[in-house]
Design a protein around this motif. Sequence first.
Motif, mmCIF file in Angstrom:
data_model
loop_
_atom_site.group_PDB
_atom_site.id
_atom_site.type_symbol
_atom_site.label_atom_id
_atom_site.label_comp_id
_atom_site.label_asym_id
_atom_site.label_seq_id
_atom_site.Cartn_x
_atom_site.Cartn_y
_atom_site.Cartn_z
ATOM 1 N N GLY A 268 60.335 56.196 19.768
ATOM 2 C CA GLY A 268 60.933 54.858 19.894
ATOM 3 C C GLY A 268 60.028 53.712 19.486
ATOM 4 O O GLY A 268 59.842 52.766 20.236
ATOM 5 N N PRO A 270 59.555 50.532 16.837
ATOM 6 C CA PRO A 270 60.444 49.728 15.998
ATOM 7 C C PRO A 270 60.368 50.204 14.549
ATOM 8 O O PRO A 270 59.279 50.440 14.041
ATOM 9 N N THR A 302 64.991 51.958 16.059
ATOM 10 C CA THR A 302 63.678 52.533 16.371
ATOM 11 C C THR A 302 63.566 53.898 15.700
ATOM 12 O O THR A 302 64.550 54.466 15.244
ATOM 13 N N ALA A 330 56.244 50.874 21.831
ATOM 14 C CA ALA A 330 56.965 52.143 21.696
ATOM 15 C C ALA A 330 57.386 52.657 23.063
ATOM 16 O O ALA A 330 56.801 52.283 24.087
#
Length: 424
Positions: A268, A270, A302, A330
């Motif tokens: 996760g 970006p 993401t 993240a």
Amino acid sequence: MALIVQKYGGTSVGSIERIEHVADKVAATRRQGHQVVVVVSAMSGETDRLLGLARAITERPDPRELDVLLATGEQVTIALLAIALAKRGCPARSYTGAQVHILTDSAHNKARIRDIDAARVRRDLAEGRVVVVAGFQGVDEHGNITTLGRGGSDTTAVALAAALGADECQIFTDVDGVYTTDPRVAPEARRLDRITFEEMLEMASLGSKVLQIRAVEFAGKYNVPLRVLSTFEEGPGTLITYEEPEMEQPLISGVAFNRDEAKLTVVGVPDQPGVAWRILGPIAEANIEVDMIVQNVGEDGTTDFTFTVHRNDYPKALEILKATAAELGAREVTGDDRIVKISLVGVGMRSHAGIASRMFEALAKEGINIRMISTSEIKISVVVDEKYLELGVRALHEAFELDRGPVPAAEGAAPAAGEAPSGS
Ligand code: ASP
Ligand code: MG
């Protein structure tokens, strides 16, 4: 009459009996009418013993002085071999690296060969002598003794063979050739009669320890035919050579594997420009080498980013990645250091489709989950859980019938007309 460079490794010269045995082999080659240059390593265990002596004084011995020390190991074996040859009535002369001008750069403990003055060696050969040269060592332009890095005698042998324009460089060792895979993992592994430089390089960098990678690179660059043979058993060994365009290449030459892998994932992050750079930059700065890289595309803007490193670098990489992940916002960092890499290697796959699916099918049938995949022109690698290493290697060895001798790249599936064989 051929000019042959023979290299004998540490186990091959590990005792006086073995040195006498090597002398018998060298003398026999000369009696066949060949000119022989012999490169030897230190007696087995000797380089480690010398290192231990220096380290008993300090953990960080001065690199220049360490080279002076380590080079003595090979000086012992060249003299003993020359003495053993003389006893057999075989004229011989031993030389250190400096004496035959194996000129290197000044990077002590990991020097690279720049030049060899082959004239002195040629003179001895012309006068009928066997020339015995110390492996692993050279001299820099200031006259300092240097060494080439562990296993460096292979490189000495290949470099000498290149400088002399030798007909063959024979690497004598304790195995009788290059195998389709490690026989300790797959007992049905088979000795290959020949393998290309490219394949050998892949096999060596993927974990096969028969030859020093640098020696293979060198041999490929200067087109020195290399042969790996056993010191202790008679046999043809394995010839490492250029791919001959008119010859049918086997589809797959071998299954290589590497146990020292670990993988790390940032979940996760970006999905923006610069993310790969921000993740891998700090890893590179810490001198950690990254092998495979995979990035997934998520739907919510993401992405997950996974890469592998050497297992020794895992704790450090994990620490760095956690810091980066926090900066990038993240979701999470995960990691696994109980993974291995298994690879299929073969120049035949260049002109063949369907190898990958056959590979994945074989692994699927054994219920082995593939965690990552990467491919190059002549290799397909997968990352799997450590516990599947043996099973995976054996399954692939069987699926590609590597126990049965060379399977030529199938009839009718030759490269498209007009397609030049790649020379890269
Ligand atoms: N004696 C050196 C070593 O043990 C060089 C060699 O064996 O090739 O690394
Ligand atoms: Mg060695």
